[in-house]
Design a protein around this motif. Structure first.
Motif: not given
Ligand code: GLU
Length: 353
Positions: A111-131
């Motif tokens: 899971t990258l994004l939960r049904a409520d639209g919130s990000a999981t640690y895995q997605l958030a961490s990677v997206a942040d490290d890139l951004e």
């Protein structure tokens, strides 16, 4: 390429010693390469967010003297970035959107994004490290299992994960996971146990970036505490022991700041004691000698009085009890130098009634 690293704790309260090592390692890595370090609070998981947890971490970092060039930034405030990253991954075919709205990595289903639209640690961490343009991720080896997955997420959102360095964990002296049961497991505990900040920082600096797990070396940490206390200025030591500057001579031999506070109490507000009659000769002789001296004794004067008492077979343990209310404590000659004449005489007289 300018080095950019990040320390990314979850706001679960005072830093575990291993997390503090990660913080110091990131700071040192950036400093050694003219780079920048940022502080990111990984608060995407409400079950790992403790009320006051972020404040506790900031206080620990300040206490350790670890500062950051950017942040704290909070993942809870960066939802738009993660939604965009998830959309990119869906667009590229790297991820799929479920009927409930959640987004999962294609093929493995993470899971990258939960049904409520919130990000999981895995997605958030990677997206942040890139951004954030992170060039090196430095973290504990407990995150090694995340590496491959995070590399796939990075590719799905159109990037490459930075270089990742995993350092060994700090285990308890018994080789088990360091926990509250061991004591000394968090920065807050070490502070409460009286370890000076400089000693803890020096210990973490010495560990550097351990390749393998290390066992907490309490003997080394205690040695560094003694060194740090010896190196403290009189003013800093008095402040750390919550004592006036005049009390510093008795604080010098303390092996921790808790012990220093105990020593300060022994001279500032001792427990009153009543000593048996066999203590009388020593205390009477002490009263005679001390009454002749100046208001404040130099350390030579103090040692001379103790020598005199010893020469007549005086009972120095009783003298210590009378003056400090305790049978062990700071060096007795330092006690004599710190107490003024009236105080010393009053304590000796009170102890023999
Ligand atoms: N929030 C994670 C932790 O506290 C950080 C993981 C990482 O550095 O990628 O362990």
């Amino acid at each position: 390429m300018t080095v950019r690293v990040r320390f990314a704790p979850s706001p679960t309260g005072s830093l575990h010693l291993g997390n503090a090592l990660t913080a110091v390692a990131n700071r040192s890595f950036a400093d050694g390469r003219g780079g920048a370090a940022m502080l990111r609070i990984d608060d995407t998981d409400p079950t790992r967010t403790l009320e006051g947890g972020e404040e506790a971490i900031l206080a620990d970092l300040a206490w350790l003297g670890v500062s950051f060039d950017e942040g704290p930034m909070r993942q809870s405030e960066r939802g738009a970035l993660y939604a965009e990253a998830a959309a990119t991954a869906v667009g590229s075919g790297g991820a799929e959107r479920d009927v409930d709205g959640s987004v999962r990595l294609a093929r493995d289903g993470t899971t990258l994004l939960r049904a409520d639209g919130s990000a999981t640690y895995q997605l958030a961490s990677v997206a942040d490290d890139l951004e954030l343009g992170i060039t090196h991720v430095i973290r504990g080896s407990d995150h090694r299992p995340n590496l491959e997955l995070q590399q796939r997420i990075a590719r799905a959102i159109g990037g490459e994960l930075p270089e990742v360095l995993h350092h060994g964990l700090v285990l308890g002296p018994d080789g088990k996971k360091l926990s509250k049961r061991h004591g000394h497991s968090s920065i807050a505990e070490l502070r409460e146990e009286g370890f000076p900040a400089r000693a803890v920082r020096a210990y973490l600096d010495e560990l550097d970036l351990p390749e393998h797990d290390v066992h907490l070396d309490l003997a080394r940490l205690r040695r560094l505490a003694i060194d740090a206390i010896a190196e403290m200025s009189d003013d800093d030591l008095a402040a750390a022991a919550e004592a006036p500057a005049e009390a510093v001579p008795v604080l010098r031999g303390a092996r921790s700041l808790v012990e220093a506070r105990g020593y300060a109490r022994m001279v500032l507000e001792p427990e009153p004691v009543q000593l048996p009659t066999d203590a009388r000769p020593t205390l009477l002789r002490f009263v005679e000698l001390r009454a002749l001296g100046p208001d404040r004794l130099s350390s030579d004067d103090s040692r001379a009085i103790l020598r005199e008492l010893k020469a007549v077979g005086g009972d120095l343990r009783s003298l210590r009890l009378a003056l400090t209310g305790a049978s062990t404590g700071p060096e007795l000659s330092a006690v004599l130098s710190v107490l003024d004449r009236d105080d010393a005489l009053a304590r000796a007289r009170r102890a023999i009634g």
